[in-house]
Design a protein around this motif. Structure first.
Motif, PDB file in Angstrom:
ATOM      1  N   SER A 257       0.830  -1.204   0.000  1.00  0.00           N
ATOM      2  CA  SER A 257       0.000   0.000   0.000  1.00  0.00           C
ATOM      3  C   SER A 257       0.865   1.254   0.000  1.00  0.00           C
ATOM      4  O   SER A 257       0.562   2.232  -0.703  1.00  0.00           O
ATOM      5  CB  SER A 257      -0.926  -0.009   1.217  1.00  0.00           C
ATOM      6  OG  SER A 257      -1.700   1.160   1.273  1.00  0.00           O
ATOM      7  N   LEU A 258       1.953   1.252   0.768  1.00  0.00           N
ATOM      8  CA  LEU A 258       2.838   2.411   0.810  1.00  0.00           C
ATOM      9  C   LEU A 258       3.520   2.640  -0.539  1.00  0.00           C
ATOM     10  O   LEU A 258       3.637   3.783  -0.998  1.00  0.00           O
ATOM     11  CB  LEU A 258       3.888   2.230   1.904  1.00  0.00           C
ATOM     12  CG  LEU A 258       4.911   3.350   2.044  1.00  0.00           C
ATOM     13  CD1 LEU A 258       4.231   4.662   2.426  1.00  0.00           C
ATOM     14  CD2 LEU A 258       5.989   2.985   3.057  1.00  0.00           C
ATOM     15  N   SER A 259       3.958   1.567  -1.188  1.00  0.00           N
ATOM     16  CA  SER A 259       4.592   1.705  -2.505  1.00  0.00           C
ATOM     17  C   SER A 259       3.629   2.321  -3.511  1.00  0.00           C
ATOM     18  O   SER A 259       3.997   3.235  -4.266  1.00  0.00           O
ATOM     19  CB  SER A 259       5.069   0.337  -2.991  1.00  0.00           C
ATOM     20  OG  SER A 259       6.016  -0.225  -2.100  1.00  0.00           O
ATOM     21  N   GLN A 260       2.399   1.828  -3.516  1.00  0.00           N
ATOM     22  CA  GLN A 260       1.413   2.384  -4.439  1.00  0.00           C
ATOM     23  C   GLN A 260       1.063   3.823  -4.076  1.00  0.00           C
ATOM     24  O   GLN A 260       0.854   4.670  -4.950  1.00  0.00           O
ATOM     25  CB  GLN A 260       0.152   1.522  -4.436  1.00  0.00           C
ATOM     26  CG  GLN A 260      -0.834   1.879  -5.527  1.00  0.00           C
ATOM     27  CD  GLN A 260      -1.928   0.847  -5.672  1.00  0.00           C
ATOM     28  OE1 GLN A 260      -1.896  -0.183  -5.022  1.00  0.00           O
ATOM     29  NE2 GLN A 260      -2.902   1.136  -6.512  1.00  0.00           N
ATOM     30  N   TYR A 261       1.016   4.122  -2.786  1.00  0.00           N
ATOM     31  CA  TYR A 261       0.727   5.490  -2.354  1.00  0.00           C
ATOM     32  C   TYR A 261       1.818   6.456  -2.823  1.00  0.00           C
ATOM     33  O   TYR A 261       1.518   7.549  -3.321  1.00  0.00           O
ATOM     34  CB  TYR A 261       0.608   5.535  -0.824  1.00  0.00           C
ATOM     35  CG  TYR A 261       0.477   6.926  -0.265  1.00  0.00           C
ATOM     36  CD1 TYR A 261      -0.749   7.565  -0.237  1.00  0.00           C
ATOM     37  CD2 TYR A 261       1.592   7.593   0.228  1.00  0.00           C
ATOM     38  CE1 TYR A 261      -0.869   8.847   0.270  1.00  0.00           C
ATOM     39  CE2 TYR A 261       1.483   8.870   0.742  1.00  0.00           C
ATOM     40  CZ  TYR A 261       0.250   9.495   0.765  1.00  0.00           C
ATOM     41  OH  TYR A 261       0.150  10.757   1.260  1.00  0.00           O
ATOM     42  N   MET A 262       3.084   6.071  -2.676  1.00  0.00           N
ATOM     43  CA  MET A 262       4.172   6.952  -3.088  1.00  0.00           C
ATOM     44  C   MET A 262       4.155   7.174  -4.595  1.00  0.00           C
ATOM     45  O   MET A 262       4.344   8.307  -5.065  1.00  0.00           O
ATOM     46  CB  MET A 262       5.510   6.352  -2.653  1.00  0.00           C
ATOM     47  CG  MET A 262       5.718   6.295  -1.144  1.00  0.00           C
ATOM     48  SD  MET A 262       5.628   7.914  -0.359  1.00  0.00           S
ATOM     49  CE  MET A 262       7.018   8.735  -1.129  1.00  0.00           C
ATOM     50  N   ARG A 263       3.930   6.119  -5.370  1.00  0.00           N
ATOM     51  CA  ARG A 263       3.856   6.298  -6.823  1.00  0.00           C
ATOM     52  C   ARG A 263       2.680   7.190  -7.204  1.00  0.00           C
ATOM     53  O   ARG A 263       2.788   8.026  -8.110  1.00  0.00           O
ATOM     54  CB  ARG A 263       3.746   4.936  -7.500  1.00  0.00           C
ATOM     55  CG  ARG A 263       4.994   4.082  -7.367  1.00  0.00           C
ATOM     56  CD  ARG A 263       4.961   2.911  -8.344  1.00  0.00           C
ATOM     57  NE  ARG A 263       3.860   2.018  -8.069  1.00  0.00           N
ATOM     58  CZ  ARG A 263       3.935   0.969  -7.238  1.00  0.00           C
ATOM     59  NH1 ARG A 263       5.077   0.725  -6.586  1.00  0.00           N
ATOM     60  NH2 ARG A 263       2.903   0.181  -7.048  1.00  0.00           N
ATOM     61  N   THR A 264       1.560   7.022  -6.506  1.00  0.00           N
ATOM     62  CA  THR A 264       0.392   7.849  -6.789  1.00  0.00           C
ATOM     63  C   THR A 264       0.662   9.314  -6.472  1.00  0.00           C
ATOM     64  O   THR A 264       0.279  10.214  -7.223  1.00  0.00           O
ATOM     65  CB  THR A 264      -0.808   7.342  -5.980  1.00  0.00           C
ATOM     66  OG1 THR A 264      -1.078   5.989  -6.339  1.00  0.00           O
ATOM     67  CG2 THR A 264      -2.038   8.183  -6.254  1.00  0.00           C
ATOM     68  N   MET A 265       1.326   9.571  -5.345  1.00  0.00           N
ATOM     69  CA  MET A 265       1.628  10.955  -4.977  1.00  0.00           C
ATOM     70  C   MET A 265       2.566  11.594  -5.997  1.00  0.00           C
ATOM     71  O   MET A 265       2.438  12.794  -6.294  1.00  0.00           O
ATOM     72  CB  MET A 265       2.249  10.991  -3.587  1.00  0.00           C
ATOM     73  CG  MET A 265       1.282  10.651  -2.465  1.00  0.00           C
ATOM     74  SD  MET A 265      -0.216  11.639  -2.486  1.00  0.00           S
ATOM     75  CE  MET A 265       0.447  13.282  -2.273  1.00  0.00           C
ATOM     76  N   VAL A 266       3.518  10.827  -6.545  1.00  0.00           N
ATOM     77  CA  VAL A 266       4.405  11.371  -7.575  1.00  0.00           C
ATOM     78  C   VAL A 266       3.601  11.770  -8.814  1.00  0.00           C
ATOM     79  O   VAL A 266       3.793  12.857  -9.384  1.00  0.00           O
ATOM     80  CB  VAL A 266       5.496  10.350  -7.931  1.00  0.00           C
ATOM     81  CG1 VAL A 266       6.276  10.794  -9.158  1.00  0.00           C
ATOM     82  CG2 VAL A 266       6.441  10.153  -6.759  1.00  0.00           C
ATOM     83  N   ILE A 267       2.663  10.905  -9.222  1.00  0.00           N
ATOM     84  CA  ILE A 267       1.854  11.202 -10.407  1.00  0.00           C
ATOM     85  C   ILE A 267       0.979  12.427 -10.171  1.00  0.00           C
ATOM     86  O   ILE A 267       0.886  13.331 -11.015  1.00  0.00           O
ATOM     87  CB  ILE A 267       0.995   9.971 -10.768  1.00  0.00           C
ATOM     88  CG1 ILE A 267       1.898   8.807 -11.184  1.00  0.00           C
ATOM     89  CG2 ILE A 267       0.021  10.312 -11.890  1.00  0.00           C
ATOM     90  CD1 ILE A 267       1.152   7.514 -11.412  1.00  0.00           C
ATOM     91  N   VAL A 268       0.329  12.483  -9.001  1.00  0.00           N
ATOM     92  CA  VAL A 268      -0.554  13.612  -8.697  1.00  0.00           C
ATOM     93  C   VAL A 268       0.236  14.914  -8.627  1.00  0.00           C
ATOM     94  O   VAL A 268      -0.175  15.947  -9.178  1.00  0.00           O
ATOM     95  CB  VAL A 268      -1.305  13.347  -7.379  1.00  0.00           C
ATOM     96  CG1 VAL A 268      -2.054  14.597  -6.923  1.00  0.00           C
ATOM     97  CG2 VAL A 268      -2.277  12.190  -7.549  1.00  0.00           C
ATOM     98  N   ALA A 269       1.389  14.896  -7.947  1.00  0.00           N
ATOM     99  CA  ALA A 269       2.207  16.104  -7.852  1.00  0.00           C
ATOM    100  C   ALA A 269       2.715  16.536  -9.222  1.00  0.00           C
ATOM    101  O   ALA A 269       2.788  17.742  -9.521  1.00  0.00           O
ATOM    102  CB  ALA A 269       3.375  15.862  -6.900  1.00  0.00           C
ATOM    103  N   LEU A 270       3.058  15.565 -10.075  1.00  0.00           N
ATOM    104  CA  LEU A 270       3.535  15.895 -11.418  1.00  0.00           C
ATOM    105  C   LEU A 270       2.434  16.527 -12.255  1.00  0.00           C
ATOM    106  O   LEU A 270       2.666  17.504 -12.985  1.00  0.00           O
ATOM    107  CB  LEU A 270       4.067  14.636 -12.098  1.00  0.00           C
ATOM    108  CG  LEU A 270       4.731  14.826 -13.461  1.00  0.00           C
ATOM    109  CD1 LEU A 270       5.946  15.733 -13.332  1.00  0.00           C
ATOM    110  CD2 LEU A 270       5.126  13.483 -14.054  1.00  0.00           C
TER     111      LEU A 270
END
Length: 430
Positions: A257-270
């Motif tokens: 869940s943390l790995s997916q959360y971090m990737r999601t935050m990178v996409i959203v911030a980008l």
């Protein structure tokens, strides 16, 4: 047992003896034990309402848990030099681990794959920051010129706008501000000099702290990428035997869940940075690229980061952009539009498989993290909440899935106890 003993005594009577005494007659002859007098403590407990008992039980348990949590947080605040780099390395490992796992799956050595991913990520971060800082330095002169023009336009608007201020009044007010500032500087020269020395010492200490934290982050990230699973198995192996498997299952779910959360935050911030950055570029706002980078970094702090970075972009547009007021309004509309798309489309779409956190929990977590560890605490607060949330949910699912197994085990144990008791009853008769 009394019946068995009575039967044994009845069977030992010799022939010609008196008639056997029945079990019923023996029970009638045995006097009833006197009632045990109730103690004063028992009487006092009986006079306390059940709701008050439950509330008291909950209260002292919550006090103990709160004291333990406070002690843990206090201990962590004393070793922030270790805790903060450890947490940041943990988050970076969660972000980079899929790439390292892909290389290992395709035949790369585990150590070589981990160090390659770490160096690549570090090079990307350093390259982006170098480019942004270079653009910022190049844009400072233009920003200064346009800031002066913006202040002049604001001054002109104050005189000719709805306020109708007199030019002489504005000039007098500005002169008073300048005179007060000069007087304050002259009166506090010694204090300012001492403050400069203190700031220099704190900057030197912060530099040493930053370098130590940086190398500790690199060191921990490398070993998390290379030996993450053995480390987790060692940590969970210390737990009691019945808790090992549930903890490993919940830990795996939390890590995923943390790995997916971090990737999601990178996409959203980008997405936020690209959308707002394009709008700033079209509107010819100075320092649009550093501002877009600030929006990207702010995207890692949910809700609060996007608001603060968007406000900075609006302020820069108001002061330094041509037609500052209208440009600032357009920047505000762009920021609100991008944030609405992010919160109503990207977050539900990308976060549905990661972790679900209530906005109130996010705001409280970011506030608490900022109070404990400033900006770094605000950055790591939500990922920590995500890990805790995913871990507890996975642990609950594990217990629910193995509930029937536990019931069957209890049935087997109860059947074994009944069998032992039957054997114990049969043994004296035999």
């Amino acid at each position: 047992m009394r019946d068995i003993w009575t039967g044994m005594r009845a069977g030992e009577q010799p022939s010609g003896a008196k008639p056997r005494v029945t079990v019923k007659e023996l029970e009638e002859e045995v006097p009833e034990p006197p009632a045990k007098p109730s103690s004063p403590t028992k009487a006092d407990d009986d006079s306390v309402p059940a709701g008050l008992k439950i509330g008291a039980a909950w209260s002292w348990r919550m006090i103990v848990i709160g004291a333990a949590a406070f002690a843990v947080l206090w201990f962590f605040t004393k070793i922030t030099l270790v805790v903060i780099p450890f947490v940041i390395a943990f988050l970076l490992a969660a972000m980079f681990q899929p790439m390292a796992a892909w290389l290992i799956k395709h035949g790369w050595n585990r150590s070589l794959a981990s160090i390659l991913v770490l160096i690549s990520g570090l090079a990307a971060v350093v390259g982006v920051l170098t480019f942004v800082v270079d653009q910022f330095i190049k844009g400072v002169p233009e920003f200064s010129d346009k800031t002066i023009e913006g202040i002049k336009s604001i001054n002109e608007w104050l005189r000719s706008g709805p306020f109708g201020l007199d030019a002489e009044q504005v000039s007098v007010y500005l002169n008073d501000v300048e005179a007060n500032l000069n007087d304050w500087v002259n009166q506090n020269q010694d204090t300012l000099a001492q403050g400069a020395l203190d700031i220099g010492g704190s900057v030197l200490g912060s530099l040493v702290y930053t370098l130590t934290s940086f190398f500790l982050i690199l060191f921990c990230t490398y070993f998390f990428l290379r030996d993450g699973r053995p480390i987790w198995e060692f940590v969970t192996g210390i737990l009691p035997r019945n808790a090992v498997e549930p903890a490993r299952y919940a830990g795996g779910a939390a890590w995923s869940s943390l790995s997916q959360y971090m990737r999601t935050m990178v996409i959203v911030a980008l997405v936020d940075a690209v959308g707002i950055g394009i709008g700033l570029w079209i509107l010819d706002v100075p320092l649009w690229l550093p501002l877009a980078t600030l929006v990207f970094l702010g995207g890692f702090i949910p809700i609060v980061g996007a608001t603060v970075s968007g406000a900075v972009a609006v302020l820069v547009a108001l002061v330094a952009a041509p037609n500052g007021l209208w440009t600032a309004l357009w920047v505000l509309l762009i920021v609100l539009a991008v944030q609405q798309i992010e919160s109503n489309l990207l977050h539900p779409l990308l976060m549905s498989r990661a972790v679900k956190l209530h906005p109130l929990a996010i705001v409280l977590g970011v506030t608490a993290g900022a109070a404990i560890a400033s900006i770094v605490g605000a950055l790591i607060a939500v990922p920590i909440l995500a890990v805790v949330n995913a871990f507890t949910r996975a642990l609950s699912r594990y217990r629910e899935a193995h509930k029937h197994d536990d019931e069957e085990e209890e049935d087997v144990i109860s059947e074994g106890e009944e069998s032992v008791s039957r054997d114990a009853e049969v043994a004296p008769e035999a």
